[in-house]
Design a protein around this motif. Structure first.
Motif, short mmCIF file in Angstrom:
data_model
loop_
_atom_site.label_atom_id
_atom_site.label_comp_id
_atom_site.label_asym_id
_atom_site.label_seq_id
_atom_site.Cartn_x
_atom_site.Cartn_y
_atom_site.Cartn_z
N GLN A 173 46.65 69.47 54.38
CA GLN A 173 46.95 70.86 54.73
C GLN A 173 46.79 71.82 53.54
O GLN A 173 46.78 73.04 53.71
CB GLN A 173 48.38 70.96 55.26
N VAL A 174 46.66 71.27 52.34
CA VAL A 174 46.66 72.08 51.11
C VAL A 174 45.58 73.16 51.11
O VAL A 174 45.86 74.33 50.81
CB VAL A 174 46.52 71.17 49.86
N HIS A 175 44.34 72.81 51.44
CA HIS A 175 43.25 73.79 51.37
C HIS A 175 43.46 74.95 52.34
O HIS A 175 43.23 76.10 52.00
CB HIS A 175 41.91 73.09 51.63
N ARG A 176 43.90 74.62 53.57
CA ARG A 176 44.17 75.67 54.55
C ARG A 176 45.29 76.58 54.09
O ARG A 176 45.18 77.80 54.15
CB ARG A 176 44.55 75.04 55.91
N VAL A 177 46.39 76.00 53.61
CA VAL A 177 47.54 76.80 53.17
C VAL A 177 47.14 77.68 51.98
O VAL A 177 47.51 78.86 51.93
CB VAL A 177 48.73 75.87 52.83
N SER A 217 45.46 79.36 44.84
CA SER A 217 44.48 78.34 44.46
C SER A 217 44.92 77.00 45.04
O SER A 217 46.12 76.76 45.26
CB SER A 217 44.36 78.24 42.94
N VAL A 218 43.95 76.12 45.24
CA VAL A 218 44.25 74.78 45.72
C VAL A 218 45.16 74.07 44.73
O VAL A 218 46.10 73.37 45.12
CB VAL A 218 42.94 74.00 45.97
N ALA A 219 44.91 74.26 43.43
CA ALA A 219 45.73 73.61 42.40
C ALA A 219 47.20 74.03 42.50
O ALA A 219 48.09 73.21 42.33
CB ALA A 219 45.18 73.91 41.01
N GLN A 220 47.44 75.31 42.77
CA GLN A 220 48.82 75.79 42.90
C GLN A 220 49.53 75.11 44.08
O GLN A 220 50.69 74.71 43.96
CB GLN A 220 48.85 77.31 43.12
N VAL A 221 48.84 75.00 45.19
CA VAL A 221 49.45 74.42 46.39
C VAL A 221 49.58 72.90 46.23
O VAL A 221 50.58 72.32 46.65
CB VAL A 221 48.66 74.81 47.66
N GLU A 222 48.60 72.26 45.59
CA GLU A 222 48.73 70.82 45.31
C GLU A 222 49.95 70.55 44.44
O GLU A 222 50.66 69.57 44.65
CB GLU A 222 47.47 70.31 44.60
N LYS A 223 50.21 71.41 43.48
CA LYS A 223 51.38 71.26 42.59
C LYS A 223 52.67 71.36 43.40
O LYS A 223 53.62 70.61 43.16
CB LYS A 223 51.34 72.31 41.48
N LEU A 224 52.73 72.30 44.37
CA LEU A 224 53.91 72.40 45.24
C LEU A 224 54.16 71.08 45.97
O LEU A 224 55.29 70.61 46.02
CB LEU A 224 53.73 73.51 46.28
N VAL A 225 53.10 70.52 46.55
CA VAL A 225 53.23 69.27 47.29
C VAL A 225 53.71 68.17 46.35
O VAL A 225 54.63 67.41 46.68
CB VAL A 225 51.92 68.88 47.99
N LEU A 229 56.69 77.46 48.96
CA LEU A 229 55.46 78.21 49.20
C LEU A 229 55.75 79.70 49.32
O LEU A 229 55.06 80.53 48.71
CB LEU A 229 54.79 77.70 50.48
N LYS A 230 56.78 80.05 50.07
CA LYS A 230 57.16 81.47 50.22
C LYS A 230 57.47 82.08 48.86
O LYS A 230 57.05 83.19 48.56
CB LYS A 230 58.37 81.57 51.14
N ASP A 231 58.20 81.35 48.02
CA ASP A 231 58.53 81.84 46.69
C ASP A 231 57.27 82.02 45.83
O ASP A 231 57.15 83.01 45.10
CB ASP A 231 59.51 80.89 45.98
N LEU A 232 56.35 81.08 45.93
CA LEU A 232 55.11 81.17 45.15
C LEU A 232 54.27 82.37 45.61
O LEU A 232 53.73 83.12 44.78
CB LEU A 232 54.30 79.88 45.29
#
Length: 190
Positions: free
Chosen positions: A138-142, A149-157, A183-186
């Protein structure tokens, strides 16, 4: 006496394992919740709000017919057998939706990548957690939907992935509510 002991020793659990965001209780770490768009006119089933991480399907949940002032989720499984044509069709449809919803320009989800928890509900239908594999697809879609960035969302996961309990019990998991709060905070920081 039991209540006093529970409050003293297990305060968080005795009060429903509440999760707070912005100083307000927004849910429980023990109960999954949907991240859907509002129903459109004539629509019976809401579409997922794809800017958020999605949890497991909630198949098998009944509707509250006693006090209809409140929309309540009732826990329960589908009770469909493993060879049920209805269940097989639900899984096929869910897999196609996961592939479609999570494939974005430059990143295509293959059906073989879709884990079981993305297309089947848990026994209660209220599972708050997903597998790290389901979160990762789901990372790329989110990232795209939220301008991250994908890297930011991957770090959240990665930060929200919990390992096995005491190293060997259960499977690694990601609490979807906690992940979506992060995610909302980011997003708010950007």
């Amino acid at each position: 006496m039991v209540t006093g002991i529970a409050q003293g020793l297990f305060h968080d659990k005795a009060n429903g394992s509440e999760i707070k965001a912005d100083g307000k209780v927004v849910g429980s770490s023990l109960i999954g919740q949907p991240y859907n768009l509002p129903l459109k006119k004539g629509q019976e089933t809401p579409d997922p709000d794809l800017k958020w991480f999605q949890g497991r399907p909630a198949n098998g949940l009944g509707a509250n017919s006693v006090n209809t002032q409140y929309t309540l989720l009732l826990s329960g499984a589908t009770n469909l057998s493993a060879d049920s044509k209805d269940l097989l069709q639900q899984v096929k449809d869910a897999k196609a939706a996961v592939v479609k919803n999570n494939s974005v320009p430059g990143y295509t989800v293959r059906p073989s990548q879709v884990p079981a928890d993305a297309v089947t509900s848990s026994g209660s239908g209220l599972d708050p957690d997903i597998s790290p594999r389901y979160a990762e697809i789901q990372v790329h879609r989110v990232a795209e939907r939220n301008g991250l960035s994908v890297a930011q969302v991957e770090k959240l996961v990665e930060d929200k992935t919990e390992g096995r309990i005491i190293g060997f019990i259960g499977e690694p998991r990601v609490n979807v509510l906690e992940l979506n709060i992060a995610l909302k905070d980011l997003v708010a920081q950007h």
